[in-house]
Scaffold this motif. Structure first.
Motif, PDB file in Angstrom:
ATOM      1  N   TYR A 276     -13.913 106.969  41.939  1.00 31.06           N
ATOM      2  CA  TYR A 276     -13.607 108.106  40.938  1.00 31.06           C
ATOM      3  C   TYR A 276     -12.221 108.998  41.145  1.00 31.06           C
ATOM      4  O   TYR A 276     -11.286 109.270  40.247  1.00 31.06           O
ATOM      5  CB  TYR A 276     -14.599 109.177  41.069  1.00 31.06           C
ATOM      6  CG  TYR A 276     -14.332 110.711  40.077  1.00 31.06           C
ATOM      7  CD1 TYR A 276     -14.483 110.649  39.064  1.00 31.06           C
ATOM      8  CD2 TYR A 276     -13.735 111.877  40.654  1.00 31.06           C
ATOM      9  CE1 TYR A 276     -14.467 111.822  38.334  1.00 31.06           C
ATOM     10  CE2 TYR A 276     -13.489 113.003  40.250  1.00 31.06           C
ATOM     11  CZ  TYR A 276     -13.874 112.902  38.812  1.00 31.06           C
ATOM     12  OH  TYR A 276     -13.686 114.200  38.323  1.00 31.06           O
ATOM     13  N   ILE A 277     -11.811 109.298  42.445  1.00 27.29           N
ATOM     14  CA  ILE A 277     -10.479 109.734  42.789  1.00 27.29           C
ATOM     15  C   ILE A 277      -9.718 108.550  42.365  1.00 27.29           C
ATOM     16  O   ILE A 277      -8.463 109.097  42.056  1.00 27.29           O
ATOM     17  CB  ILE A 277     -10.600 109.938  44.490  1.00 27.29           C
ATOM     18  CG1 ILE A 277     -11.462 111.206  44.426  1.00 27.29           C
ATOM     19  CG2 ILE A 277      -9.291 110.356  44.732  1.00 27.29           C
ATOM     20  CD1 ILE A 277     -11.816 111.496  46.050  1.00 27.29           C
ATOM     21  N   ASP A 278      -9.598 107.484  42.703  1.00 29.78           N
ATOM     22  CA  ASP A 278      -8.643 106.475  42.490  1.00 29.78           C
ATOM     23  C   ASP A 278      -8.326 106.475  41.038  1.00 29.78           C
ATOM     24  O   ASP A 278      -6.905 106.354  40.609  1.00 29.78           O
ATOM     25  CB  ASP A 278      -8.912 105.065  42.731  1.00 29.78           C
ATOM     26  CG  ASP A 278      -9.175 104.880  44.074  1.00 29.78           C
ATOM     27  OD1 ASP A 278      -8.380 105.470  44.984  1.00 29.78           O
ATOM     28  OD2 ASP A 278      -9.876 103.838  44.632  1.00 29.78           O
ATOM     29  N   GLN A 279      -9.159 106.633  40.214  1.00 32.47           N
ATOM     30  CA  GLN A 279      -8.932 106.583  38.591  1.00 32.47           C
ATOM     31  C   GLN A 279      -8.667 107.994  38.104  1.00 32.47           C
ATOM     32  O   GLN A 279      -7.830 107.936  36.926  1.00 32.47           O
ATOM     33  CB  GLN A 279     -10.251 106.173  37.858  1.00 32.47           C
ATOM     34  CG  GLN A 279     -10.476 104.537  38.377  1.00 32.47           C
ATOM     35  CD  GLN A 279     -11.779 104.094  37.615  1.00 32.47           C
ATOM     36  OE1 GLN A 279     -11.870 103.958  36.436  1.00 32.47           O
ATOM     37  NE2 GLN A 279     -12.723 104.127  38.591  1.00 32.47           N
ATOM     38  N   MET A 280      -9.128 108.933  38.481  1.00 35.08           N
ATOM     39  CA  MET A 280      -8.881 110.351  37.947  1.00 35.08           C
ATOM     40  C   MET A 280      -7.608 111.060  38.529  1.00 35.08           C
ATOM     41  O   MET A 280      -6.968 111.599  37.456  1.00 35.08           O
ATOM     42  CB  MET A 280     -10.207 111.304  38.084  1.00 35.08           C
ATOM     43  CG  MET A 280     -11.325 110.793  37.356  1.00 35.08           C
ATOM     44  SD  MET A 280     -11.137 110.137  35.791  1.00 35.08           S
ATOM     45  CE  MET A 280     -10.523 111.384  35.128  1.00 35.08           C
ATOM     46  N   PHE A 281      -7.405 110.985  39.812  1.00 31.01           N
ATOM     47  CA  PHE A 281      -6.110 111.419  40.084  1.00 31.01           C
ATOM     48  C   PHE A 281      -5.041 110.676  39.883  1.00 31.01           C
ATOM     49  O   PHE A 281      -4.299 110.364  40.961  1.00 31.01           O
ATOM     50  CB  PHE A 281      -6.441 111.859  41.610  1.00 31.01           C
ATOM     51  CG  PHE A 281      -7.431 113.278  41.667  1.00 31.01           C
ATOM     52  CD1 PHE A 281      -6.970 114.379  41.768  1.00 31.01           C
ATOM     53  CD2 PHE A 281      -8.735 112.938  41.532  1.00 31.01           C
ATOM     54  CE1 PHE A 281      -8.079 115.513  41.787  1.00 31.01           C
ATOM     55  CE2 PHE A 281      -9.745 113.690  41.548  1.00 31.01           C
ATOM     56  CZ  PHE A 281      -9.309 115.191  41.599  1.00 31.01           C
ATOM     57  N   ALA A 282      -4.757 110.322  38.667  1.00 31.80           N
ATOM     58  CA  ALA A 282      -3.592 109.301  38.361  1.00 31.80           C
ATOM     59  C   ALA A 282      -2.458 109.981  38.121  1.00 31.80           C
ATOM     60  O   ALA A 282      -2.232 111.058  37.827  1.00 31.80           O
ATOM     61  CB  ALA A 282      -4.293 108.499  37.177  1.00 31.80           C
ATOM     62  N   SER A 283      -1.245 108.986  38.425  1.00 31.34           N
ATOM     63  CA  SER A 283       0.246 109.547  37.946  1.00 31.34           C
ATOM     64  C   SER A 283       0.212 109.911  36.534  1.00 31.34           C
ATOM     65  O   SER A 283      -0.286 109.259  35.472  1.00 31.34           O
ATOM     66  CB  SER A 283       0.876 108.229  38.312  1.00 31.34           C
ATOM     67  OG  SER A 283       2.451 108.681  37.852  1.00 31.34           O
ATOM     68  N   ASN A 284       0.886 110.858  36.241  1.00 30.86           N
ATOM     69  CA  ASN A 284       1.070 111.654  34.882  1.00 30.86           C
ATOM     70  C   ASN A 284       0.008 112.332  34.396  1.00 30.86           C
ATOM     71  O   ASN A 284       0.082 112.985  33.332  1.00 30.86           O
ATOM     72  CB  ASN A 284       1.542 110.518  34.035  1.00 30.86           C
ATOM     73  CG  ASN A 284       2.937 109.860  34.230  1.00 30.86           C
ATOM     74  OD1 ASN A 284       3.783 110.807  34.466  1.00 30.86           O
ATOM     75  ND2 ASN A 284       3.066 108.828  34.301  1.00 30.86           N
ATOM     76  N   PHE A 285      -1.053 112.488  35.110  1.00 33.12           N
ATOM     77  CA  PHE A 285      -2.034 113.456  34.932  1.00 33.12           C
ATOM     78  C   PHE A 285      -2.243 114.250  35.992  1.00 33.12           C
ATOM     79  O   PHE A 285      -2.272 115.555  35.877  1.00 33.12           O
ATOM     80  CB  PHE A 285      -3.500 112.596  34.548  1.00 33.12           C
ATOM     81  CG  PHE A 285      -4.787 113.732  34.751  1.00 33.12           C
ATOM     82  CD1 PHE A 285      -4.794 114.422  33.526  1.00 33.12           C
ATOM     83  CD2 PHE A 285      -5.505 113.804  35.609  1.00 33.12           C
ATOM     84  CE1 PHE A 285      -5.728 115.443  33.314  1.00 33.12           C
ATOM     85  CE2 PHE A 285      -6.705 114.600  35.495  1.00 33.12           C
ATOM     86  CZ  PHE A 285      -6.793 115.497  34.583  1.00 33.12           C
ATOM     87  N   ALA A 286      -2.591 113.869  37.351  1.00 29.12           N
ATOM     88  CA  ALA A 286      -2.623 114.687  38.627  1.00 29.12           C
ATOM     89  C   ALA A 286      -1.294 115.090  39.360  1.00 29.12           C
ATOM     90  O   ALA A 286      -1.361 115.785  39.846  1.00 29.12           O
ATOM     91  CB  ALA A 286      -3.557 114.186  39.458  1.00 29.12           C
ATOM     92  N   TYR A 287      -0.327 114.314  39.013  1.00 28.40           N
ATOM     93  CA  TYR A 287       0.977 114.262  39.802  1.00 28.40           C
ATOM     94  C   TYR A 287       2.151 113.562  38.848  1.00 28.40           C
ATOM     95  O   TYR A 287       1.792 112.725  38.138  1.00 28.40           O
ATOM     96  CB  TYR A 287       1.001 113.774  41.178  1.00 28.40           C
ATOM     97  CG  TYR A 287       0.717 112.430  41.366  1.00 28.40           C
ATOM     98  CD1 TYR A 287       1.914 111.528  41.442  1.00 28.40           C
ATOM     99  CD2 TYR A 287      -0.582 111.867  41.277  1.00 28.40           C
ATOM    100  CE1 TYR A 287       1.767 110.110  41.750  1.00 28.40           C
ATOM    101  CE2 TYR A 287      -0.538 110.362  41.643  1.00 28.40           C
ATOM    102  CZ  TYR A 287       0.391 109.311  41.400  1.00 28.40           C
ATOM    103  OH  TYR A 287       0.293 108.076  41.868  1.00 28.40           O
ATOM    104  N   ARG A 288       3.258 113.641  39.146  1.00 28.61           N
ATOM    105  CA  ARG A 288       4.416 113.361  38.347  1.00 28.61           C
ATOM    106  C   ARG A 288       5.447 112.937  39.178  1.00 28.61           C
ATOM    107  O   ARG A 288       5.684 113.918  40.235  1.00 28.61           O
ATOM    108  CB  ARG A 288       4.913 113.954  37.521  1.00 28.61           C
ATOM    109  CG  ARG A 288       6.034 113.465  36.450  1.00 28.61           C
ATOM    110  CD  ARG A 288       6.602 114.335  35.467  1.00 28.61           C
ATOM    111  NE  ARG A 288       5.615 114.850  34.532  1.00 28.61           N
ATOM    112  CZ  ARG A 288       5.321 116.142  34.369  1.00 28.61           C
ATOM    113  NH1 ARG A 288       5.999 117.057  35.002  1.00 28.61           N
ATOM    114  NH2 ARG A 288       4.494 116.426  33.391  1.00 28.61           N
ATOM    115  N   ASP A 289       5.948 111.721  39.471  1.00 24.75           N
ATOM    116  CA  ASP A 289       6.979 111.327  40.488  1.00 24.75           C
ATOM    117  C   ASP A 289       8.159 112.025  39.961  1.00 24.75           C
ATOM    118  O   ASP A 289       8.363 111.922  38.692  1.00 24.75           O
ATOM    119  CB  ASP A 289       7.266 109.750  40.637  1.00 24.75           C
ATOM    120  CG  ASP A 289       6.040 109.063  41.293  1.00 24.75           C
ATOM    121  OD1 ASP A 289       5.334 109.682  42.225  1.00 24.75           O
ATOM    122  OD2 ASP A 289       5.512 108.058  40.859  1.00 24.75           O
ATOM    123  N   ASN A 290       8.947 112.458  40.863  1.00 25.07           N
ATOM    124  CA  ASN A 290      10.121 113.284  40.579  1.00 25.07           C
ATOM    125  C   ASN A 290      11.447 112.821  41.028  1.00 25.07           C
ATOM    126  O   ASN A 290      12.465 113.427  41.407  1.00 25.07           O
ATOM    127  CB  ASN A 290       9.945 114.640  40.570  1.00 25.07           C
ATOM    128  CG  ASN A 290       9.524 115.234  41.923  1.00 25.07           C
ATOM    129  OD1 ASN A 290       9.761 114.298  42.763  1.00 25.07           O
ATOM    130  ND2 ASN A 290       9.225 116.289  42.043  1.00 25.07           N
TER     131      ASN A 290
END
Length: 195
Positions: free
Chosen positions: A98-112
């Motif tokens: 669940y964590i692998d899929q839900m805490f995804a880039s551009n939803f839970a975090y964004r590379d800056n």
């Protein structure tokens, strides 16, 4: 305050399920909590398996339509509560999927471009309620606190969730495990929390 409780245990007669019931009961008696939603990952039939191929790319996971209802739950929640056993020193594979899929880039975090990304779930808080067969100090001394490091630093702080509370209960298969005292501790916490 909206509370999303993610329950991860295949047995509704488990001690984990008893803790879930205390979260619900305490929350129902707390004037600061508006609503509680429970996501039972096993009952839901959540598919924890990550699939990436020519038709499904990792960079598009944050817009996968199959996962939208789960993203909406996370958006809605002010507090995210995880209830699970510790197996082999870590949460169940179902929860990790669940964590692998839900805490995804551009939803839970964004590379800056910096050392750490921008956490997009800022302002939320989390509670981790876990049970284990071994003694309570086993994860700290034998495993180098791996469970808490995984949940607090590698996951929650990474996505911007700074306020994290742990209830990590050991010796839960022992008749001397003081189950009622620990269940009451969780109940009292949810009855009283203001944020």
């Amino acid at each position: 305050m909206n509370v999303l409780t993610i329950y991860t245990h295949p047995n509704h007669r488990s001690l984990s399920y008893a803790f879930l019931q205390k979260v619900i009961l305490g929350s129902s008696e707390n004037a600061h909590i508006t609503e509680v939603q429970v996501l039972d990952l096993y009952e839901e039939g959540f598919d924890p398996v990550l699939v990436f191929n020519e038709n499904k790319r990792r960079r598009d996971m944050h817009i996968d339509p199959k996962l939208e209802k789960y993203r909406e739950q996370i958006r809605w929640a002010d507090k995210i509560v995880f209830v699970y056993p510790i197996w082999w020193g870590r949460p169940p594979a179902m929860l990790l999927g669940y964590i692998d899929q839900m805490f995804a880039s551009n939803f839970a975090y964004r590379d800056n471009g910096g050392l750490l990304p921008e956490g997009l779930l800022k302002g939320k808080s989390a509670v981790c309620i876990s049970t284990m067969k071994g003694p309570a100090l086993y994860p700290l001394y034998w495993l180098g606190n791996a469970h808490k490091i995984l949940m607090r630093k590698a996951l929650l702080q990474y996505v911007g969730i700074r306020k994290v509370k742990f209830f990590e209960f050991g010796s839960m298969e022992s008749p001397k495990g003081r189950h009622e005292k620990k269940l009451n501790q969780v109940y009292q916490y949810f009855k009283a929390i203001a944020q």
